[in-house]
Design an enzyme around this catalytic site. Sequence first.
Site, PDB file in Angstrom:
ATOM      1  N   TYR A 104       4.141  -5.366   0.654  1.00  0.00           N
ATOM      2  CA  TYR A 104       3.669  -6.797   0.380  1.00  0.00           C
ATOM      3  C   TYR A 104       4.140  -7.873  -1.053  1.00  0.00           C
ATOM      4  O   TYR A 104       5.002  -8.511  -1.567  1.00  0.00           O
ATOM      5  CB  TYR A 104       3.028  -7.397   0.654  1.00  0.00           C
ATOM      6  CG  TYR A 104       2.519  -9.166   0.706  1.00  0.00           C
ATOM      7  CD1 TYR A 104       3.500  -9.858   1.988  1.00  0.00           C
ATOM      8  CD2 TYR A 104       1.836  -9.479  -0.071  1.00  0.00           C
ATOM      9  CE1 TYR A 104       3.395 -10.579   0.701  1.00  0.00           C
ATOM     10  CE2 TYR A 104       1.289 -10.255  -0.524  1.00  0.00           C
ATOM     11  CZ  TYR A 104       2.402 -11.583   0.009  1.00  0.00           C
ATOM     12  OH  TYR A 104       2.440 -12.925  -0.132  1.00  0.00           O
ATOM     13  N   SER A 121       2.927 -15.114  -5.447  1.00  0.00           N
ATOM     14  CA  SER A 121       1.126 -14.897  -5.429  1.00  0.00           C
ATOM     15  C   SER A 121       0.018 -14.601  -6.323  1.00  0.00           C
ATOM     16  O   SER A 121       0.832 -13.702  -7.206  1.00  0.00           O
ATOM     17  CB  SER A 121       1.613 -14.234  -4.076  1.00  0.00           C
ATOM     18  OG  SER A 121      -0.122 -13.424  -3.866  1.00  0.00           O
ATOM     19  N   LYS A 146       6.892  -9.590  -3.712  1.00  0.00           N
ATOM     20  CA  LYS A 146       6.631 -10.651  -4.729  1.00  0.00           C
ATOM     21  C   LYS A 146       6.686 -10.707  -6.174  1.00  0.00           C
ATOM     22  O   LYS A 146       7.091 -11.872  -6.579  1.00  0.00           O
ATOM     23  CB  LYS A 146       5.430 -11.607  -4.166  1.00  0.00           C
ATOM     24  CG  LYS A 146       4.730 -11.885  -3.101  1.00  0.00           C
ATOM     25  CD  LYS A 146       5.644 -13.084  -2.515  1.00  0.00           C
ATOM     26  CE  LYS A 146       5.451 -13.909  -1.331  1.00  0.00           C
ATOM     27  NZ  LYS A 146       6.163 -14.587  -0.767  1.00  0.00           N
TER      28      LYS A 146
END
Length: 340
Positions: free
Chosen positions: A151, A126, A155
């Site tokens: 989150y 991302s 990643k």
Amino acid sequence: MTSSILVTGGAGYIGSHTCLCLLETGYSVIVIDNLSNSSIESLNRVQNITGKPLDFIQGDVRDETLLNEIFKKYSIDAVIHFAGLKSVGESIVKPIEYYDNNLHNTLTLCRAMTRARIKKLVFSSSATVYGDPKGKAANEQFPVGGITNPYGTSKLMLEQILTDIYRSDNEWNIALLRYFNPVGAHASGLIGEDPNGIPNNLMPYISQVAVGLRPYLSVYGNDYSTPDGTGVRDYIHVMDLAKGHVAALKWLTTNPGIRAINLGTGVGYSVLDILHAFEKACGKSLPYKIVERRAGDVAICYSDSSLAKELLGWQAQYNLDDMCKDAWHWQVNNPKGYKG
Ligand code: NAD
Ligand code: WQD
């Protein structure tokens, strides 16, 4: 011979559109998904649209025994790994669930892939790994970090873990695809984004205002240093993103190594640009209120997408009007998503 691709999280938003592109390109597709944030209906519709079957296994990527069985049963050439949890806000409230799912599932997958000697992997990363690109077009050399939620941290950790796995065994071919802001839907209006509860992301929220499910859009701040004061992002049509995965798969087969590659359009639009483009697509004006900034948001984030063009021969084809038109088409045909 047909190549077979295992798609984890293939019933989800980006996964279902990618399965469609894979089938249309001639790949065989096997999906594993626990349906924790999706419906099997998305894959039924993918098969109806393409007229081609895929194999679906309902299960969790953390279940190593199941993965071993899948790798034994099918002759899989490569894996596209979408499965994971993706809500920034929820990850702050549930860090254990986020780290457990996102890290544990990827480690389990890599262990099973190693055992099965399958070492081609496309990973969903991302643009969040860039933190705050400070108003510049983020290229892959930009420093990563400065992330304010579990989150995004998961990643970045996974990019590091996959890099370490490659360093330990350079037979791996890995593409770390850094998506910017995926929006829109397949032009059929049959598959699209189906968020659970109140949408966190801008475009699905606007769609729900347009269809009458929400009274107005809250615009999170109009005092950023951007042309109209609202946040600027790089929105990319989900079908362009899906095609980017097919291009990455082809590239992987001949290019060993691990590479981070941006998938964006290279163009930034503000919240009000998106709102007005959506008004044009749905033919009505949409109410909004300016409210406080949302914690953790940056002013501007958009891509330098030249590496994807150079390596993958891929670049985004759809413009903002296409993104809004297709998002609206999906929303109006499926006001309650896959539920009815
Ligand atoms: P999504 O929630 O629609 O899809 C994820 C799918 O994975 C869902 O179908 C869910 O049921 C499944 N899943 C979750 N945990 C699982 C597990 N342990 N085992 C099996 N299945 C599991 O999300 P999406 O928007 O399609 O995103 C796909 C990937 O892309 C995610 O990894 C996400 O972090 C990443 N990503 C998304 C965006 C975005 O804005 N949508 C942006 C950048 C990166
Ligand atoms: C876009 C803009 C908001 C909702 C997130 C993740 C990122 C990636 C994509 C997974 C911002 C504004 C939003 C609303 C608003 N996902 N906004 N009102 O925050 O750029 O990125 O999704 O990897 O990691 O952080 O996307 O759609 O939430 O917000 O004004 O109701 O819209 O402030 O400027 P974001 P978004």
